[in-house]
Design a protein around this motif. Structure first.
Motif, PDB file in Angstrom:
ATOM      1  N   VAL A 181       9.799 -18.645   8.775  1.00  0.00           N
ATOM      2  CA  VAL A 181      10.399 -19.768   8.774  1.00  0.00           C
ATOM      3  C   VAL A 181      11.209 -19.676   9.948  1.00  0.00           C
ATOM      4  O   VAL A 181      12.014 -18.782  10.292  1.00  0.00           O
ATOM      5  CB  VAL A 181      11.498 -20.137   7.579  1.00  0.00           C
ATOM      6  N   SER A 182      11.339 -20.884  10.791  1.00  0.00           N
ATOM      7  CA  SER A 182      11.969 -21.163  11.896  1.00  0.00           C
ATOM      8  C   SER A 182      12.743 -22.502  12.212  1.00  0.00           C
ATOM      9  O   SER A 182      12.201 -23.477  11.549  1.00  0.00           O
ATOM     10  CB  SER A 182      10.983 -20.770  13.340  1.00  0.00           C
ATOM     11  N   TYR A 183      13.671 -22.323  12.889  1.00  0.00           N
ATOM     12  CA  TYR A 183      14.570 -23.755  13.330  1.00  0.00           C
ATOM     13  C   TYR A 183      14.344 -23.654  14.635  1.00  0.00           C
ATOM     14  O   TYR A 183      14.470 -22.923  15.314  1.00  0.00           O
ATOM     15  CB  TYR A 183      16.025 -23.196  12.844  1.00  0.00           C
ATOM     16  N   THR A 184      13.934 -25.021  15.229  1.00  0.00           N
ATOM     17  CA  THR A 184      13.713 -25.298  16.462  1.00  0.00           C
ATOM     18  C   THR A 184      14.251 -26.648  16.918  1.00  0.00           C
ATOM     19  O   THR A 184      14.484 -27.486  16.184  1.00  0.00           O
ATOM     20  CB  THR A 184      12.098 -25.186  16.818  1.00  0.00           C
ATOM     21  N   LYS A 185      14.785 -26.375  18.333  1.00  0.00           N
ATOM     22  CA  LYS A 185      15.355 -27.633  18.752  1.00  0.00           C
ATOM     23  C   LYS A 185      14.661 -28.275  20.197  1.00  0.00           C
ATOM     24  O   LYS A 185      15.085 -29.150  20.893  1.00  0.00           O
ATOM     25  CB  LYS A 185      16.813 -27.295  19.269  1.00  0.00           C
ATOM     26  N   ASN A 186      13.594 -27.469  20.677  1.00  0.00           N
ATOM     27  CA  ASN A 186      12.831 -28.064  21.647  1.00  0.00           C
ATOM     28  C   ASN A 186      11.370 -27.738  21.708  1.00  0.00           C
ATOM     29  O   ASN A 186      10.958 -26.903  20.712  1.00  0.00           O
ATOM     30  CB  ASN A 186      13.443 -27.786  23.047  1.00  0.00           C
ATOM     31  N   GLU A 187      10.401 -28.120  22.283  1.00  0.00           N
ATOM     32  CA  GLU A 187       9.175 -28.155  22.256  1.00  0.00           C
ATOM     33  C   GLU A 187       8.584 -26.636  22.554  1.00  0.00           C
ATOM     34  O   GLU A 187       7.782 -26.105  21.824  1.00  0.00           O
ATOM     35  CB  GLU A 187       8.448 -28.913  23.494  1.00  0.00           C
ATOM     36  N   HIS A 188       9.376 -25.904  23.465  1.00  0.00           N
ATOM     37  CA  HIS A 188       8.993 -24.463  23.780  1.00  0.00           C
ATOM     38  C   HIS A 188       9.176 -23.687  22.586  1.00  0.00           C
ATOM     39  O   HIS A 188       8.196 -23.030  22.054  1.00  0.00           O
ATOM     40  CB  HIS A 188       9.912 -24.021  25.067  1.00  0.00           C
ATOM     41  N   GLU A 189      10.517 -23.960  21.737  1.00  0.00           N
ATOM     42  CA  GLU A 189      10.742 -23.154  20.653  1.00  0.00           C
ATOM     43  C   GLU A 189       9.804 -23.536  19.589  1.00  0.00           C
ATOM     44  O   GLU A 189       9.169 -22.591  18.602  1.00  0.00           O
ATOM     45  CB  GLU A 189      12.056 -23.399  20.191  1.00  0.00           C
ATOM     46  N   PHE A 190       9.344 -25.018  19.537  1.00  0.00           N
ATOM     47  CA  PHE A 190       8.450 -25.475  18.492  1.00  0.00           C
ATOM     48  C   PHE A 190       7.066 -24.715  18.532  1.00  0.00           C
ATOM     49  O   PHE A 190       6.512 -24.024  17.550  1.00  0.00           O
ATOM     50  CB  PHE A 190       8.538 -26.791  18.631  1.00  0.00           C
ATOM     51  N   ASP A 191       6.492 -24.690  19.748  1.00  0.00           N
ATOM     52  CA  ASP A 191       5.312 -23.859  20.065  1.00  0.00           C
ATOM     53  C   ASP A 191       5.107 -22.524  19.531  1.00  0.00           C
ATOM     54  O   ASP A 191       4.352 -22.023  18.665  1.00  0.00           O
ATOM     55  CB  ASP A 191       4.872 -24.001  21.269  1.00  0.00           C
ATOM     56  N   HIS A 192       6.253 -21.731  20.013  1.00  0.00           N
ATOM     57  CA  HIS A 192       6.585 -20.345  19.299  1.00  0.00           C
ATOM     58  C   HIS A 192       6.541 -20.321  17.850  1.00  0.00           C
ATOM     59  O   HIS A 192       6.029 -19.438  17.209  1.00  0.00           O
ATOM     60  CB  HIS A 192       7.700 -19.841  19.969  1.00  0.00           C
ATOM     61  N   ALA A 193       7.380 -21.067  17.355  1.00  0.00           N
ATOM     62  CA  ALA A 193       7.676 -21.023  15.828  1.00  0.00           C
ATOM     63  C   ALA A 193       6.232 -21.446  15.064  1.00  0.00           C
ATOM     64  O   ALA A 193       5.940 -20.847  13.861  1.00  0.00           O
ATOM     65  CB  ALA A 193       8.701 -22.064  15.390  1.00  0.00           C
ATOM     66  N   LEU A 194       5.629 -22.433  15.524  1.00  0.00           N
ATOM     67  CA  LEU A 194       4.350 -22.961  15.100  1.00  0.00           C
ATOM     68  C   LEU A 194       3.234 -21.883  15.347  1.00  0.00           C
ATOM     69  O   LEU A 194       2.630 -21.518  14.037  1.00  0.00           O
ATOM     70  CB  LEU A 194       3.945 -24.021  15.733  1.00  0.00           C
ATOM     71  N   ALA A 195       3.273 -21.100  16.224  1.00  0.00           N
ATOM     72  CA  ALA A 195       2.192 -20.008  16.346  1.00  0.00           C
ATOM     73  C   ALA A 195       2.576 -19.065  15.473  1.00  0.00           C
ATOM     74  O   ALA A 195       1.385 -18.296  14.740  1.00  0.00           O
ATOM     75  CB  ALA A 195       2.222 -19.564  17.831  1.00  0.00           C
ATOM     76  N   ALA A 196       3.903 -18.756  15.273  1.00  0.00           N
ATOM     77  CA  ALA A 196       4.378 -17.642  14.258  1.00  0.00           C
ATOM     78  C   ALA A 196       3.999 -17.936  12.897  1.00  0.00           C
ATOM     79  O   ALA A 196       3.566 -17.403  12.222  1.00  0.00           O
ATOM     80  CB  ALA A 196       5.929 -17.362  14.534  1.00  0.00           C
ATOM     81  N   ALA A 197       4.251 -19.179  12.496  1.00  0.00           N
ATOM     82  CA  ALA A 197       4.131 -19.615  11.011  1.00  0.00           C
ATOM     83  C   ALA A 197       2.573 -19.305  10.744  1.00  0.00           C
ATOM     84  O   ALA A 197       2.171 -19.307   9.656  1.00  0.00           O
ATOM     85  CB  ALA A 197       4.529 -21.039  10.821  1.00  0.00           C
ATOM     86  N   LEU A 198       1.791 -20.000  11.659  1.00  0.00           N
ATOM     87  CA  LEU A 198       0.271 -19.821  11.362  1.00  0.00           C
ATOM     88  C   LEU A 198      -0.475 -18.508  11.545  1.00  0.00           C
ATOM     89  O   LEU A 198      -1.337 -18.425  10.849  1.00  0.00           O
ATOM     90  CB  LEU A 198      -0.479 -20.801  12.863  1.00  0.00           C
ATOM     91  N   LYS A 199       0.452 -17.459  11.664  1.00  0.00           N
ATOM     92  CA  LYS A 199      -0.039 -16.191  11.470  1.00  0.00           C
ATOM     93  C   LYS A 199       0.013 -16.005  10.104  1.00  0.00           C
ATOM     94  O   LYS A 199      -0.820 -15.113   9.562  1.00  0.00           O
ATOM     95  CB  LYS A 199       0.895 -15.081  12.024  1.00  0.00           C
TER      96      LYS A 199
END
Ligand SMILES: Nc1ncnc2c1ncn2[C@@H]1O[C@H](COP(=O)(O)OP(=O)(O)O)[C@@H](O)[C@H]1O
Ligand SMILES: [Mg+2]
Length: 364
Positions: free
Chosen positions: A196-214
């Protein structure tokens, strides 16, 4: 060994990323089991999925340390017969019967345990199983499905989007336009804040999404809800009851894995929560309604937000809530006048009751 005692197979560990939490929970379930009525039979599942017979106590390394706790080395691989009504444990090597099981108490958080899989196994074998059945477990585990069901029942949930398989399938601009720039990204099927991540911009979002998709091929993106985190424990089959609500206040950020289990000062737990009488009633009613809508039985912890506008929004449910020594489900019942020992006994009774009811159905 008293042969009149009910044999309870406490199954713990498992392949999920919540393996270690399960080891912590199972120790408390075992410690609280009323040994005058029940006879524990400990079965561990290692990270590879091998079932091992521990016997009447758990075999663990670093049992007290949430960072290092692990299954101890055992070499007694077993099978639990899937044959209906056999209810027996067999040596995995020789198929020799090693004993009987009356009830399964799955202390398995996350995938392969909380998601309907162990419940399905128990149903095939016709062994009473503590907690929700297949449907309640599967729907409760999948945050996307859970939200669909609750929304159609008119129960408020945070707005969300669902992304499958690849970061390339997410259109950040569109998501931001609907859900805002402060987002929570979560694997659809997991718990303990893993992935689970909290994100505030596209860069963080992409990272968080990739991490969750693992962790899951399906990920949900939620709008951020500003509010107090309130939890309520529900117990029962046909007539579920709600406990006194509790509140979690995190020192910093959100209620992450670290804040939950590793940092003693990470979260403050207030049991009961400081709420008005009316708020308590609303929380309890919503918790029970949520439980019923999601086809829960046995037990479930219902987590929600209370906003500044005094609105209640369901965050998620936990069909096998934590039973660690910092876990809310047993603590909320204790605060409601039900000791952990009586709670465990009640859960086992409910499982047997449910199994008896299922066995009354016509099969021809
Ligand atoms: N939409 C949201 N708005 C604000 N905080 C959130 C939101 N979703 C999750 N959180 C925070 O993240 C934590 C973990 O999310 P949750 O959905 O409960 O996942 P898990 O099943 O892993 O516990 C919550 O306890 C809360 O602190
Ligand atoms: Mg949670």
């Amino acid at each position: 060994m008293d042969k009149h005692k009910i044999k309870v197979a406490i199954i713990f560990g498992g392949r999920s990323p919540e393996h270690q939490i399960s080891l912590l929970s199972a120790q408390n379930v075992l410690a609280s089991l009323d040994k005058d009525i029940y006879d524990p039979l400990l079965i561990s599942i290692d990270k590879n999925g091998t079932w091992q017979l521990n016997g009447d106590s758990m075999i663990l390394d670093h049992a007290e340390d949430p960072n290092k706790i692990a299954l101890g080395k055992i070499d007694r691989p077993i099978l639990l017969s899937q044959n209906t009504n056999e209810r027996s444990i067999l040596s995995a090597r020789t198929q020799e019967p090693l004993g009987k099981v009356d009830v399964i108490f799955p202390v398995l958080h996350g995938t392969f345990g909380e998601d309907g899989s162990i419940q399905g196994f128990a149903k095939l074998a016709n062994i009473p199983c503590v907690g929700c059945g297949i449907l309640g477990s599967a729907v409760g585990m999948d945050k996307d499905m859970m939200k669909h069901v609750l929304r159609s029942a008119g129960i408020k949930v945070a707005k969300w989007a669902t992304i499958r398989n690849s970061v390339a399938n997410a259109d950040y601009k569109k998501i931001e336009a609907v859900l805002g720039n402060e987002l929570f990204i979560k694997p659809a099927n997991l718990g303990s804040s893993v992935g689970v991540s909290y994100t505030k911009n596209e860069h963080e979002f992409d990272h968080a999404l990739a991490a969750a998709l693992k962790y899951d091929h399906k990920v949900i993106i939620e709008e951020k809800i500003v509010g107090r985190e309130i939890e309520c424990a529900v117990l029962g089959n046909a007539e579920p009851k709600a406990s006194v609500p509790a509140e979690v206040t995190v020192a910093e950020g959100f209620y992450s894995y670290e804040n939950k289990y590793l940092d003693e000062k990470g979260a403050q737990l207030s049991i009961p929560a400081d709420l008005t009488e009316t708020q308590v009633k609303r929380v309890q009613e919503l918790a029970v309604r949520t439980y019923e809508q999601l086809e829960c039985r046995g037990m479930t912890r219902v987590d929600m937000f209370l906003t500044e506008d005094d609105e209640l929004i369901i965050n998620e449910i936990n069909t096998i809530p934590g039973f660690t020594n910092v876990s809310m489900y047993p603590k909320m019942w204790e605060a409601s006048g039900l000791s952990q020992t009586d709670l465990i006994s009640r859960l086992i009774e409910l499982a047997i009751e449910e199994n008896n009811k299922e066995n009354q159905l016509l099969l021809t």
